[in-house]
Design a protein around this motif. Structure first.
Motif, short mmCIF file in Angstrom:
data_model
loop_
_atom_site.label_atom_id
_atom_site.label_comp_id
_atom_site.label_asym_id
_atom_site.label_seq_id
_atom_site.Cartn_x
_atom_site.Cartn_y
_atom_site.Cartn_z
N GLY A 1 -3.16 -45.98 -0.41
CA GLY A 1 -2.28 -44.93 0.00
C GLY A 1 -2.88 -44.10 1.11
N ASP A 2 -2.05 -43.30 1.72
CA ASP A 2 -2.47 -42.46 2.83
C ASP A 2 -3.10 -41.19 2.27
OD1 ASP A 2 -2.72 -41.80 5.51
OD2 ASP A 2 -0.84 -40.66 5.50
N GLU A 3 -4.38 -40.97 2.55
CA GLU A 3 -5.08 -39.79 2.06
C GLU A 3 -5.71 -39.04 3.21
OE1 GLU A 3 -7.59 -40.03 -1.35
OE2 GLU A 3 -6.47 -41.72 -2.16
N PRO A 4 -4.95 -38.12 3.82
CA PRO A 4 -5.54 -37.33 4.90
C PRO A 4 -6.61 -36.41 4.33
CG PRO A 4 -3.36 -36.51 4.33
CD PRO A 4 -3.58 -37.75 3.52
N VAL A 5 -7.51 -35.98 5.19
CA VAL A 5 -8.59 -35.08 4.79
C VAL A 5 -8.65 -33.92 5.76
CG1 VAL A 5 -9.97 -36.89 3.67
CG2 VAL A 5 -10.32 -36.39 6.09
N CYS A 6 -9.49 -32.95 5.45
CA CYS A 6 -9.67 -31.84 6.38
C CYS A 6 -11.15 -31.50 6.44
CB CYS A 6 -8.84 -30.63 5.97
SG CYS A 6 -9.35 -29.81 4.45
N GLU A 7 -11.49 -30.77 7.47
CA GLU A 7 -12.84 -30.23 7.61
C GLU A 7 -12.68 -28.74 7.87
OE1 GLU A 7 -16.43 -31.98 9.86
OE2 GLU A 7 -15.47 -30.58 11.25
N VAL A 8 -13.27 -27.93 7.02
CA VAL A 8 -13.17 -26.48 7.14
C VAL A 8 -14.52 -25.97 7.62
CG1 VAL A 8 -12.67 -24.33 5.92
CG2 VAL A 8 -11.52 -26.45 5.23
N THR A 9 -14.50 -25.24 8.74
CA THR A 9 -15.74 -24.75 9.34
C THR A 9 -15.69 -23.23 9.48
OG1 THR A 9 -15.89 -26.78 10.63
CG2 THR A 9 -17.28 -24.96 11.32
N ALA B 1 -7.52 -31.12 10.64
CA ALA B 1 -6.85 -32.15 9.83
C ALA B 1 -7.19 -33.51 10.41
CB ALA B 1 -5.34 -31.93 9.84
N LEU B 2 -7.51 -34.45 9.52
CA LEU B 2 -7.83 -35.82 9.91
C LEU B 2 -6.94 -36.78 9.14
CD1 LEU B 2 -11.69 -35.33 9.62
CD2 LEU B 2 -10.41 -35.45 11.75
N SER B 3 -6.50 -37.83 9.79
CA SER B 3 -5.67 -38.84 9.12
C SER B 3 -6.54 -39.63 8.14
CB SER B 3 -5.04 -39.78 10.14
OG SER B 3 -6.03 -40.62 10.70
N SER B 4 -5.90 -40.47 7.35
CA SER B 4 -6.67 -41.29 6.40
C SER B 4 -7.60 -42.26 7.13
CB SER B 4 -5.72 -42.05 5.47
OG SER B 4 -4.80 -42.81 6.23
N GLN B 5 -7.30 -42.54 8.41
CA GLN B 5 -8.19 -43.38 9.23
C GLN B 5 -9.25 -42.52 9.93
OE1 GLN B 5 -4.67 -43.58 9.79
NE2 GLN B 5 -4.54 -45.18 8.24
N ARG B 6 -9.31 -41.24 9.58
CA ARG B 6 -10.26 -40.27 10.13
C ARG B 6 -10.01 -39.96 11.60
NH1 ARG B 6 -10.32 -40.14 5.33
NH2 ARG B 6 -12.14 -40.13 4.01
N ARG B 7 -8.76 -40.12 12.04
CA ARG B 7 -8.39 -39.73 13.40
C ARG B 7 -8.01 -38.26 13.39
NH1 ARG B 7 -5.27 -44.75 13.48
NH2 ARG B 7 -6.56 -46.31 14.51
N ASP B 8 -8.42 -37.55 14.43
CA ASP B 8 -8.13 -36.12 14.55
C ASP B 8 -6.63 -35.91 14.71
OD1 ASP B 8 -8.32 -33.43 14.90
OD2 ASP B 8 -9.74 -33.53 16.56
N VAL B 9 -6.03 -35.12 13.83
CA VAL B 9 -4.60 -34.81 13.91
C VAL B 9 -4.39 -33.49 14.64
CG1 VAL B 9 -2.52 -34.34 12.55
CG2 VAL B 9 -4.13 -36.10 11.81
N GLY B 10 -5.29 -32.54 14.42
CA GLY B 10 -5.19 -31.24 15.05
C GLY B 10 -6.05 -30.22 14.33
#
Length: 144
Positions: free
Chosen positions: A1-9, A44-53
């Motif tokens: 499944g599609d599991e987007p992730v995030c990075e909080v800084t 925000a990063l896509s499940s493929q770890r591509r930068d979404v914004g």
């Protein structure tokens, strides 16, 4: 499944994580370390770890202890982003709460846990009200 992730800084602290879910009682807490003008970056990063914004939130724009329920436009890092109509601009829904260093220093662990639970409860109330408004808007268009 599609599991987007995030990075909080925040400052020098970066936390990669799955997207926190109010419905799963998840949240992220970051210390400001006394920074006079702390700024949170949420990428925000896509499940493929591509930068979404990315969304940039100056912490001093938040009223201490208030729960903020905000849709932020995401910066995609593209030059033509200004040409996009608002409905095509990617957005990130955030529920935020700022606790001043002074208030945090005075909190006992039990009080901190109670505040975290209160935040999640208020977040669920905000989410529920938002969903109800969407359902009512959809029903009025369907029956109107």
């Amino acid at each position: 499944g599609d599991e987007p992730v995030c990075e909080v800084t925040l400052g020098e602290t970066a936390i990669p994580c799955s997207i926190p879910s109010t419905l799963q009682s998840e949240n992220i807490a970051l210390p400001t370390h006394g920074d006079a003008d702390p700024i949170v970056h949420i990428r925000a990063l896509s499940s493929q770890r591509r930068d979404v914004g990315v969304v940039v939130v100056p912490v001093n724009t938040l009223v201490p202890l208030e729960v903020w329920n905000v849709w932020y436009a995401m910066d995609e890092g593209l030059d033509d982003a200004d040409d996009k109509p608002p409905e095509e601009t990617p957005k990130m829904h955030l529920l935020l709460q700022y606790v001043s260093p002074e208030a945090a220093a005075e909190e006992q662990p039990q009080l901190r846990e109670m505040r975290a639970q209160d935040f999640l409860l208020r977040a669920l109330q905000q989410l529920n009200a938002s969903l109800e408004a969407k359902v009512m808007g959809h029903q009025s268009r369907s029956f109107g």
